[in-house]
Design a protein around this motif. Sequence first.
Motif, short mmCIF file in Angstrom:
data_model
loop_
_atom_site.label_atom_id
_atom_site.label_comp_id
_atom_site.label_asym_id
_atom_site.label_seq_id
_atom_site.Cartn_x
_atom_site.Cartn_y
_atom_site.Cartn_z
N THR A 120 0.82 -1.21 0.00
CA THR A 120 0.00 0.00 0.00
C THR A 120 0.86 1.26 0.00
O THR A 120 0.49 2.26 -0.64
CB THR A 120 -0.95 0.00 1.20
OG1 THR A 120 -1.74 -1.19 1.16
CG2 THR A 120 -1.88 1.20 1.17
N THR A 121 1.99 1.23 0.70
CA THR A 121 2.85 2.42 0.73
C THR A 121 3.44 2.74 -0.64
O THR A 121 3.90 3.86 -0.85
CB THR A 121 3.99 2.28 1.76
OG1 THR A 121 4.78 1.14 1.44
CG2 THR A 121 3.44 2.17 3.17
N ALA A 122 3.41 1.78 -1.55
CA ALA A 122 3.88 2.05 -2.91
C ALA A 122 2.88 2.93 -3.67
O ALA A 122 3.25 3.56 -4.66
CB ALA A 122 4.10 0.75 -3.67
N PHE A 123 1.64 2.98 -3.18
CA PHE A 123 0.59 3.73 -3.86
C PHE A 123 0.15 4.99 -3.13
O PHE A 123 -0.49 5.85 -3.73
CB PHE A 123 -0.62 2.83 -4.10
CG PHE A 123 -0.32 1.67 -5.00
CD1 PHE A 123 -0.23 1.83 -6.37
CD2 PHE A 123 -0.10 0.41 -4.47
CE1 PHE A 123 0.07 0.77 -7.19
CE2 PHE A 123 0.20 -0.67 -5.29
CZ PHE A 123 0.28 -0.49 -6.65
N THR A 124 0.43 5.06 -1.83
CA THR A 124 0.01 6.23 -1.06
C THR A 124 1.01 6.51 0.06
O THR A 124 1.68 5.59 0.54
CB THR A 124 -1.39 6.03 -0.46
OG1 THR A 124 -1.77 7.21 0.23
CG2 THR A 124 -1.45 4.87 0.49
N ASP A 125 1.10 7.77 0.45
CA ASP A 125 1.97 8.15 1.56
C ASP A 125 1.21 8.21 2.88
O ASP A 125 1.81 8.49 3.92
CB ASP A 125 2.61 9.51 1.29
CG ASP A 125 3.62 9.46 0.15
OD1 ASP A 125 4.19 8.36 -0.07
OD2 ASP A 125 3.83 10.49 -0.52
N ARG A 126 -0.06 7.93 2.86
CA ARG A 126 -0.88 8.01 4.07
C ARG A 126 -0.71 6.74 4.90
O ARG A 126 -1.16 5.67 4.50
CB ARG A 126 -2.34 8.22 3.71
CG ARG A 126 -2.54 9.54 2.96
CD ARG A 126 -3.99 9.91 2.83
NE ARG A 126 -4.54 10.07 4.18
CZ ARG A 126 -5.78 9.73 4.52
NH1 ARG A 126 -6.60 9.23 3.63
NH2 ARG A 126 -6.21 9.91 5.74
N ARG A 127 -0.03 6.85 6.03
CA ARG A 127 0.21 5.70 6.89
C ARG A 127 -1.07 5.07 7.44
O ARG A 127 -1.16 3.83 7.48
CB ARG A 127 1.16 6.07 8.02
CG ARG A 127 2.58 6.31 7.51
CD ARG A 127 3.52 6.63 8.62
NE ARG A 127 3.62 5.50 9.52
CZ ARG A 127 4.29 5.52 10.66
NH1 ARG A 127 4.90 6.61 11.05
NH2 ARG A 127 4.34 4.46 11.43
N PRO A 128 -2.05 5.87 7.87
CA PRO A 128 -3.28 5.23 8.37
C PRO A 128 -3.96 4.34 7.32
O PRO A 128 -4.46 3.27 7.64
CB PRO A 128 -4.18 6.41 8.74
CG PRO A 128 -3.24 7.53 9.02
CD PRO A 128 -2.10 7.32 8.06
N THR A 129 -3.93 4.79 6.08
CA THR A 129 -4.51 3.98 5.01
C THR A 129 -3.73 2.68 4.85
O THR A 129 -4.33 1.61 4.72
CB THR A 129 -4.50 4.76 3.68
OG1 THR A 129 -5.26 5.95 3.84
CG2 THR A 129 -5.07 3.94 2.54
N ALA A 130 -2.42 2.76 4.89
CA ALA A 130 -1.59 1.56 4.76
C ALA A 130 -1.81 0.60 5.92
O ALA A 130 -1.88 -0.62 5.73
CB ALA A 130 -0.11 1.95 4.66
N PHE A 131 -1.95 1.13 7.14
CA PHE A 131 -2.24 0.28 8.29
C PHE A 131 -3.58 -0.43 8.14
O PHE A 131 -3.70 -1.63 8.41
CB PHE A 131 -2.25 1.09 9.59
CG PHE A 131 -0.88 1.35 10.16
CD1 PHE A 131 -0.05 0.31 10.55
CD2 PHE A 131 -0.42 2.64 10.30
CE1 PHE A 131 1.20 0.56 11.08
CE2 PHE A 131 0.83 2.90 10.83
CZ PHE A 131 1.65 1.85 11.22
N LEU A 132 -4.59 0.31 7.70
CA LEU A 132 -5.92 -0.29 7.53
C LEU A 132 -5.92 -1.37 6.45
O LEU A 132 -6.54 -2.42 6.61
CB LEU A 132 -6.94 0.79 7.21
CG LEU A 132 -7.33 1.70 8.37
CD1 LEU A 132 -8.21 2.83 7.88
CD2 LEU A 132 -8.03 0.91 9.46
N VAL A 133 -5.24 -1.10 5.35
CA VAL A 133 -5.18 -2.09 4.28
C VAL A 133 -4.43 -3.34 4.74
O VAL A 133 -4.88 -4.47 4.54
CB VAL A 133 -4.55 -1.50 3.00
CG1 VAL A 133 -4.29 -2.58 1.97
CG2 VAL A 133 -5.47 -0.43 2.41
N GLY A 134 -3.28 -3.14 5.37
CA GLY A 134 -2.50 -4.28 5.85
C GLY A 134 -3.28 -5.12 6.85
O GLY A 134 -3.32 -6.35 6.74
#
Length: 89
Positions: free
Chosen positions: A46-60
């Motif tokens: 997810t971090t490859a597509f966005t810099d928003r950490r909360p989004t990456a945490f939620l997706v992971g």
Amino acid sequence: MRARVAVVVTVLGFSATASADDWFGADKVLHFGASAAIASGGYALTTAFTDRRPTAFLVGGGVALGAGIAKEAWDATGRGDPSWKDLTW
């Protein structure tokens, strides 16, 4: 409607299995490790597509939770031993 039926069947499948399933059994470490690896991979991707950490945490976390639910649902079809404890780990 089909989703509700699937949920009911899954819950009944979990309830119908009575086995000695310890909270701290040897397989729980494997469940935790697999979930951590899947969540880390989902976060990294997810971090490859966005810099928003909360989004990456939620997706992971969502990917790991989805994989755990899919695994226990697979077990509930008779191909394994479904366990709420495994899903919790």
